[in-house]
Design a protein around this motif. Structure first.
Motif, PDB file in Angstrom:
ATOM      1  N   ASP A   7       0.962  -1.464   0.227  1.00 16.28           N
ATOM      2  CA  ASP A   7       0.200   0.280  -0.047  1.00 16.28           C
ATOM      3  C   ASP A   7       0.750   1.301   0.131  1.00 16.28           C
ATOM      4  OD1 ASP A   7      -0.845  -2.626   1.138  1.00 16.28           O
ATOM      5  OD2 ASP A   7      -2.317  -1.412   2.239  1.00 16.28           O
ATOM      6  N   HIS A   9      -1.104   4.241  -0.032  1.00 12.74           N
ATOM      7  CA  HIS A   9      -1.853   5.184   1.129  1.00 12.74           C
ATOM      8  C   HIS A   9      -1.127   6.571   0.563  1.00 12.74           C
ATOM      9  CE1 HIS A   9      -1.539   1.854   4.089  1.00 12.74           C
ATOM     10  NE2 HIS A   9      -2.894   1.983   3.309  1.00 12.74           N
ATOM     11  N   ASP A  37      -4.364   0.116  -2.566  1.00 13.47           N
ATOM     12  CA  ASP A  37      -4.633   1.365  -1.924  1.00 13.47           C
ATOM     13  C   ASP A  37      -2.985   1.932  -2.098  1.00 13.47           C
ATOM     14  OD1 ASP A  37      -6.964   0.715   0.452  1.00 13.47           O
ATOM     15  OD2 ASP A  37      -5.289   0.256   1.519  1.00 13.47           O
ATOM     16  N   HIS A  71      -8.548   1.564   0.075  1.00 17.01           N
ATOM     17  CA  HIS A  71      -8.967   3.947  -0.367  1.00 17.01           C
ATOM     18  C   HIS A  71      -7.884   3.653  -1.213  1.00 17.01           C
ATOM     19  CE1 HIS A  71      -7.766   2.334   4.054  1.00 17.01           C
ATOM     20  NE2 HIS A  71      -8.837   2.844   3.841  1.00 17.01           N
ATOM     21  N   HIS A 165      -5.679  -7.600  -2.621  1.00 16.48           N
ATOM     22  CA  HIS A 165      -5.783  -6.163  -1.876  1.00 16.48           C
ATOM     23  C   HIS A 165      -5.578  -7.830  -0.671  1.00 16.48           C
ATOM     24  CE1 HIS A 165      -4.873  -2.774   0.335  1.00 16.48           C
ATOM     25  NE2 HIS A 165      -5.620  -2.921   0.308  1.00 16.48           N
ATOM     26  N   HIS A 204      -3.023  -4.731   2.367  1.00 17.08           N
ATOM     27  CA  HIS A 204      -3.772  -4.591   2.534  1.00 17.08           C
ATOM     28  C   HIS A 204      -3.406  -4.464   4.716  1.00 17.08           C
ATOM     29  CE1 HIS A 204      -7.984  -4.089   4.099  1.00 17.08           C
ATOM     30  NE2 HIS A 204      -8.094  -5.471   3.800  1.00 17.08           N
ATOM     31  N   HIS A 206      -0.744  -4.317   5.613  1.00 18.27           N
ATOM     32  CA  HIS A 206       0.280  -3.090   6.199  1.00 18.27           C
ATOM     33  C   HIS A 206       0.849  -4.268   7.146  1.00 18.27           C
ATOM     34  CE1 HIS A 206      -2.924   0.397   6.246  1.00 18.27           C
ATOM     35  NE2 HIS A 206      -2.575  -0.337   5.224  1.00 18.27           N
TER      36      HIS A 206
END
Ligand code: FE2
Length: 235
Positions: A7, A9, A37, A71, A165, A204, A206
């Motif tokens: 990700d 973000h 993300d 996201h 994801h 996803h 993290h």
């Protein structure tokens, strides 16, 4: 080379792409895949920050490919960018060298096939506002599930790599958090039993880890699919 990471973000977790060692190695022949993300198409319009980072990726030597996570601004993703056919599958073209790989597609990159199925459930959905920080399209619709099955059937359920994801339900339930199943994790569970594949990459959660030897969960690690050795099973 094909590199994969987790990700971004938006600008929050993009620093990994600035890693000196990584920057020195990538060339114009390379691909960098983000496992959802992506988050640089997030606000109601492309503001200065989004523009700067998208321009940064566009100017980077490699081609950026991403699947969607939960996201993303799905309205913009599906309305603001042209749908194009690249490497055997459908994608949204964000910039000349930035593409969103759509769901249920199979792409051939450097003679390797990749099945893509983005999306995930936002566990903090109740804190979010629909159309501003949450979109129902974070999960695939029936057409996308059907498209996925048709495309997999065309490939006789054989691909080299899977890009998602989130994980299939049974694997997700072994991680420390995000354990609730949904339609997508159940769909991934079903296909994980019929699909022949070498490696499965997702974001996803993290964290950076490997499950059952071939399910690679990515966050900060940037790996090249050619060289990675899978040894860090958390079991
Ligand atoms: Fe995330």
């Amino acid at each position: 080379m094909i590199y994969i990471t987790g990700d971004l973000h938006g600008d929050i977790d993009i620093a990994k792409l600035l890693d000196e060692n990584f920057m020195q190695h990538v060339t114009a022949d390379d691909y960098v895949i983000i496992c959802g993300d992506f988050g640089l198409i997030w606000k109601t319009y492309e503001d200065e920050t989004e523009k700067e980072w998208l321009d940064f990726l566009e100017e980077a030597p490699y081609t950026t490919l991403f699947i969607d996570g939960n996201h993303e601004n799905f309205y913009r993703l599906y309305h603001d960018y042209p749908t194009v056919f690249i490497n055997g599958g459908l994608a949204h073209q964000i910039r000349p060298s930035i593409y969103h790989l759509m769901r249920g597609q199979i792409f051939t990159i450097e003679h390797k096939t990749f099945f893509t199925m983005g999306g995930a459930t936002s566990i903090d959905r109740f804190l979010r506002i629909e159309g501003k920080s949450w979109w129902a399209r974070e999960l695939p619709n029936e057409t996308e599930y059907k498209q996925a099955l048709i495309n997999l059937m065309k490939h006789h359920n054989h691909v080299d790599y899977v890009l998602t994801h989130c994980l299939p339900t049974s694997l997700q339930s072994r991680l420390p958090k995000y354990t609730l199943p949904d339609d997508l994790t159940e769909f991934l569970e079903r296909i994980s039993h019929i699909l022949h594949f070498k490696k499965w990459y997702c974001g996803h959660y993290h964290l950076d880890t490997t499950l059952e030897g071939r399910y690679r969960v990515l966050y900060n690690d940037i790996i090249s699919i050619e060289n990675e050795i899978y040894t860090d099973d958390i079991e």
